[in-house]
Design a protein around this motif. Structure first.
Motif, PDB file in Angstrom:
ATOM      1  N   LEU A 150       0.829  -1.198   0.000  1.00  0.00           N
ATOM      2  CA  LEU A 150       0.000   0.000   0.000  1.00  0.00           C
ATOM      3  C   LEU A 150       0.868   1.255   0.000  1.00  0.00           C
ATOM      4  CD1 LEU A 150      -2.772   1.387   0.263  1.00  0.00           C
ATOM      5  CD2 LEU A 150      -2.546   1.128   2.726  1.00  0.00           C
ATOM      6  N   THR A 151       1.873   1.286   0.852  1.00  0.00           N
ATOM      7  CA  THR A 151       2.743   2.464   0.891  1.00  0.00           C
ATOM      8  C   THR A 151       3.551   2.591  -0.392  1.00  0.00           C
ATOM      9  OG1 THR A 151       4.454   1.233   2.095  1.00  0.00           O
ATOM     10  CG2 THR A 151       2.937   2.572   3.407  1.00  0.00           C
ATOM     11  N   ARG A 152       3.940   1.467  -0.995  1.00  0.00           N
ATOM     12  CA  ARG A 152       4.682   1.532  -2.260  1.00  0.00           C
ATOM     13  C   ARG A 152       3.812   2.114  -3.366  1.00  0.00           C
ATOM     14  NH1 ARG A 152       9.671   2.378  -3.833  1.00  0.00           N
ATOM     15  NH2 ARG A 152       9.681   2.186  -6.077  1.00  0.00           N
ATOM     16  N   GLU A 153       2.562   1.662  -3.432  1.00  0.00           N
ATOM     17  CA  GLU A 153       1.641   2.181  -4.448  1.00  0.00           C
ATOM     18  C   GLU A 153       1.432   3.683  -4.270  1.00  0.00           C
ATOM     19  OE1 GLU A 153      -3.023   1.847  -5.789  1.00  0.00           O
ATOM     20  OE2 GLU A 153      -2.144   0.210  -4.660  1.00  0.00           O
ATOM     21  N   ASN A 154       1.207   4.105  -3.030  1.00  0.00           N
ATOM     22  CA  ASN A 154       1.012   5.523  -2.755  1.00  0.00           C
ATOM     23  C   ASN A 154       2.274   6.333  -3.053  1.00  0.00           C
ATOM     24  OD1 ASN A 154      -1.678   5.285  -2.028  1.00  0.00           O
ATOM     25  ND2 ASN A 154      -1.192   4.893   0.107  1.00  0.00           N
ATOM     26  N   ALA A 155       3.424   5.787  -2.725  1.00  0.00           N
ATOM     27  CA  ALA A 155       4.689   6.484  -2.998  1.00  0.00           C
ATOM     28  C   ALA A 155       4.915   6.630  -4.503  1.00  0.00           C
ATOM     29  CB  ALA A 155       5.850   5.732  -2.345  1.00  0.00           C
ATOM     30  N   GLU A 156       4.607   5.588  -5.268  1.00  0.00           N
ATOM     31  CA  GLU A 156       4.751   5.675  -6.732  1.00  0.00           C
ATOM     32  C   GLU A 156       3.762   6.666  -7.321  1.00  0.00           C
ATOM     33  OE1 GLU A 156       4.533   1.764  -8.417  1.00  0.00           O
ATOM     34  OE2 GLU A 156       6.497   1.193  -7.633  1.00  0.00           O
ATOM     35  N   GLU A 196       5.169  10.087  -6.685  1.00  0.00           N
ATOM     36  CA  GLU A 196       6.265  10.376  -7.610  1.00  0.00           C
ATOM     37  C   GLU A 196       5.740  10.673  -9.018  1.00  0.00           C
ATOM     38  OE1 GLU A 196      10.718   8.925  -8.782  1.00  0.00           O
ATOM     39  OE2 GLU A 196       9.436   7.502  -7.750  1.00  0.00           O
ATOM     40  N   ALA A 197       4.723   9.940  -9.453  1.00  0.00           N
ATOM     41  CA  ALA A 197       4.143  10.184 -10.779  1.00  0.00           C
ATOM     42  C   ALA A 197       3.528  11.577 -10.860  1.00  0.00           C
ATOM     43  CB  ALA A 197       3.098   9.120 -11.108  1.00  0.00           C
ATOM     44  N   VAL A 198       2.848  11.995  -9.809  1.00  0.00           N
ATOM     45  CA  VAL A 198       2.269  13.345  -9.789  1.00  0.00           C
ATOM     46  C   VAL A 198       3.377  14.392  -9.813  1.00  0.00           C
ATOM     47  CG1 VAL A 198       0.943  14.989  -8.381  1.00  0.00           C
ATOM     48  CG2 VAL A 198       0.106  12.662  -8.705  1.00  0.00           C
ATOM     49  N   PHE A 199       4.425  14.173  -9.028  1.00  0.00           N
ATOM     50  CA  PHE A 199       5.552  15.107  -9.021  1.00  0.00           C
ATOM     51  C   PHE A 199       6.193  15.192 -10.398  1.00  0.00           C
ATOM     52  CE2 PHE A 199      10.118  15.806  -8.814  1.00  0.00           C
ATOM     53  CZ  PHE A 199      10.167  17.035  -8.181  1.00  0.00           C
ATOM     54  N   LEU A 200       6.460  14.038 -11.004  1.00  0.00           N
ATOM     55  CA  LEU A 200       7.078  14.029 -12.330  1.00  0.00           C
ATOM     56  C   LEU A 200       6.180  14.682 -13.367  1.00  0.00           C
ATOM     57  CD1 LEU A 200       8.631  10.450 -12.346  1.00  0.00           C
ATOM     58  CD2 LEU A 200       9.876  12.626 -12.331  1.00  0.00           C
ATOM     59  N   ASN A 201       4.881  14.432 -13.290  1.00  0.00           N
ATOM     60  CA  ASN A 201       3.935  15.042 -14.221  1.00  0.00           C
ATOM     61  C   ASN A 201       4.002  16.564 -14.112  1.00  0.00           C
ATOM     62  OD1 ASN A 201       1.850  15.663 -15.955  1.00  0.00           O
ATOM     63  ND2 ASN A 201       0.289  14.612 -14.794  1.00  0.00           N
ATOM     64  N   THR A 202       4.000  17.077 -12.897  1.00  0.00           N
ATOM     65  CA  THR A 202       4.085  18.524 -12.679  1.00  0.00           C
ATOM     66  C   THR A 202       5.405  19.070 -13.212  1.00  0.00           C
ATOM     67  OG1 THR A 202       2.711  18.302 -10.719  1.00  0.00           O
ATOM     68  CG2 THR A 202       3.970  20.339 -10.934  1.00  0.00           C
ATOM     69  N   MET A 203       6.490  18.365 -12.946  1.00  0.00           N
ATOM     70  CA  MET A 203       7.803  18.801 -13.406  1.00  0.00           C
ATOM     71  C   MET A 203       7.864  18.806 -14.935  1.00  0.00           C
ATOM     72  SD  MET A 203      11.557  17.215 -12.502  1.00  0.00           S
ATOM     73  CE  MET A 203      11.357  15.760 -13.514  1.00  0.00           C
ATOM     74  N   PHE A 204       7.346  17.751 -15.560  1.00  0.00           N
ATOM     75  CA  PHE A 204       7.374  17.667 -17.023  1.00  0.00           C
ATOM     76  C   PHE A 204       6.459  18.710 -17.655  1.00  0.00           C
ATOM     77  CE2 PHE A 204       8.536  12.890 -16.857  1.00  0.00           C
ATOM     78  CZ  PHE A 204       9.871  13.219 -16.675  1.00  0.00           C
ATOM     79  N   GLN A 205       5.279  18.936 -17.071  1.00  0.00           N
ATOM     80  CA  GLN A 205       4.376  19.954 -17.613  1.00  0.00           C
ATOM     81  C   GLN A 205       5.075  21.312 -17.631  1.00  0.00           C
ATOM     82  OE1 GLN A 205       1.467  19.696 -19.072  1.00  0.00           O
ATOM     83  NE2 GLN A 205       0.769  17.681 -18.474  1.00  0.00           N
ATOM     84  N   ILE A 232      12.846   8.360 -10.082  1.00  0.00           N
ATOM     85  CA  ILE A 232      14.085   9.093  -9.816  1.00  0.00           C
ATOM     86  C   ILE A 232      14.455   9.018  -8.341  1.00  0.00           C
ATOM     87  CG2 ILE A 232      13.848  10.622 -11.805  1.00  0.00           C
ATOM     88  CD1 ILE A 232      12.729  12.762  -9.928  1.00  0.00           C
ATOM     89  N   GLY A 233      13.822   8.113  -7.615  1.00  0.00           N
ATOM     90  CA  GLY A 233      14.175   7.886  -6.217  1.00  0.00           C
ATOM     91  C   GLY A 233      13.230   8.503  -5.210  1.00  0.00           C
ATOM     92  N   ILE A 234      12.265   9.271  -5.671  1.00  0.00           N
ATOM     93  CA  ILE A 234      11.339   9.917  -4.745  1.00  0.00           C
ATOM     94  C   ILE A 234      10.451   8.875  -4.066  1.00  0.00           C
ATOM     95  CG2 ILE A 234       9.381  11.502  -4.571  1.00  0.00           C
ATOM     96  CD1 ILE A 234      10.681  13.108  -6.837  1.00  0.00           C
ATOM     97  N   ALA A 235       9.945   7.913  -4.824  1.00  0.00           N
ATOM     98  CA  ALA A 235       9.041   6.902  -4.258  1.00  0.00           C
ATOM     99  C   ALA A 235       9.731   6.100  -3.158  1.00  0.00           C
ATOM    100  CB  ALA A 235       8.523   5.981  -5.354  1.00  0.00           C
ATOM    101  N   ASP A 236      11.011   5.785  -3.337  1.00  0.00           N
ATOM    102  CA  ASP A 236      11.742   5.036  -2.312  1.00  0.00           C
ATOM    103  C   ASP A 236      11.799   5.824  -1.002  1.00  0.00           C
ATOM    104  OD1 ASP A 236      12.224   3.035  -4.189  1.00  0.00           O
ATOM    105  OD2 ASP A 236      14.162   3.869  -4.766  1.00  0.00           O
ATOM    106  N   SER A 237      12.101   7.105  -1.100  1.00  0.00           N
ATOM    107  CA  SER A 237      12.183   7.953   0.097  1.00  0.00           C
ATOM    108  C   SER A 237      10.818   8.120   0.752  1.00  0.00           C
ATOM    109  CB  SER A 237      12.743   9.333  -0.267  1.00  0.00           C
ATOM    110  OG  SER A 237      14.052   9.217  -0.747  1.00  0.00           O
ATOM    111  N   VAL A 238       9.791   8.341  -0.059  1.00  0.00           N
ATOM    112  CA  VAL A 238       8.441   8.515   0.478  1.00  0.00           C
ATOM    113  C   VAL A 238       7.982   7.228   1.158  1.00  0.00           C
ATOM    114  CG1 VAL A 238       6.018   8.881  -0.165  1.00  0.00           C
ATOM    115  CG2 VAL A 238       7.793  10.347  -1.124  1.00  0.00           C
ATOM    116  N   GLN A 239       8.245   6.080   0.535  1.00  0.00           N
ATOM    117  CA  GLN A 239       7.842   4.809   1.138  1.00  0.00           C
ATOM    118  C   GLN A 239       8.544   4.595   2.481  1.00  0.00           C
ATOM    119  OE1 GLN A 239       8.903   1.187  -0.914  1.00  0.00           O
ATOM    120  NE2 GLN A 239       7.284   0.032   0.108  1.00  0.00           N
ATOM    121  N   ARG A 240       9.832   4.867   2.535  1.00  0.00           N
ATOM    122  CA  ARG A 240      10.568   4.729   3.807  1.00  0.00           C
ATOM    123  C   ARG A 240       9.941   5.588   4.896  1.00  0.00           C
ATOM    124  NH1 ARG A 240      15.149   4.588   0.773  1.00  0.00           N
ATOM    125  NH2 ARG A 240      15.472   6.817   0.969  1.00  0.00           N
TER     126      ARG A 240
END
Length: 110
Positions: free
Chosen positions: A34-40, A43-52, A91-99
């Motif tokens: 559950l935490t891995r899914e939420n962390a990913e 990260e996807a939302v962050f990357l989407n914002t960064m790419f936009q 890019i490593g954000i999901a790993d940190s968020v999950q931890r």
């Protein structure tokens, strides 16, 4: 294409989370999954914002085209880029968020 405001980013994040089913589809018996899914998802939302923001400075035409609907097309393509990168390890954000999420759960459980 202009840089999105915070309201646009927040609405986009809510939409992405709802479209993916949020935490409702996760197995509550497996908090690590559950935490891995939420962390990913985060990260996807962050990357989407960064790419936009990154693609906002591109001129009309090129890969996006300049016809009607090209802005919608570019938004969907950028969203898929972000989702694919996040699912492939990101890019490593999901790993940190999950931890951090797991540490907070352990602290709350004590």
């Amino acid at each position: 294409m202009s840089m999105p405001g915070i309201d646009t980013v927040h609405a986009g994040a809510q939409g992405l989370y709802a479209a993916r089913g949020g935490a409702l589809n996760a197995n509550p018996a497996n908090p690590a999954a559950l935490t891995r899914e939420n962390a990913e998802q985060f990260e996807a939302v962050f990357l989407n914002t960064m790419f936009q923001t990154m693609f906002a400075g591109l001129e009309e035409g090129g890969a996006w085209g300049s016809d009607t609907g090209s802005e919608a097309w570019s938004g969907m393509l950028v969203e898929q880029y972000a989702n694919t990168i996040a699912k492939a390890g990101g890019i490593g954000i999901a790993d940190s968020v999950q931890r951090e999420l797991l540490a907070l759960q352990e602290t709350a459980g004590q």
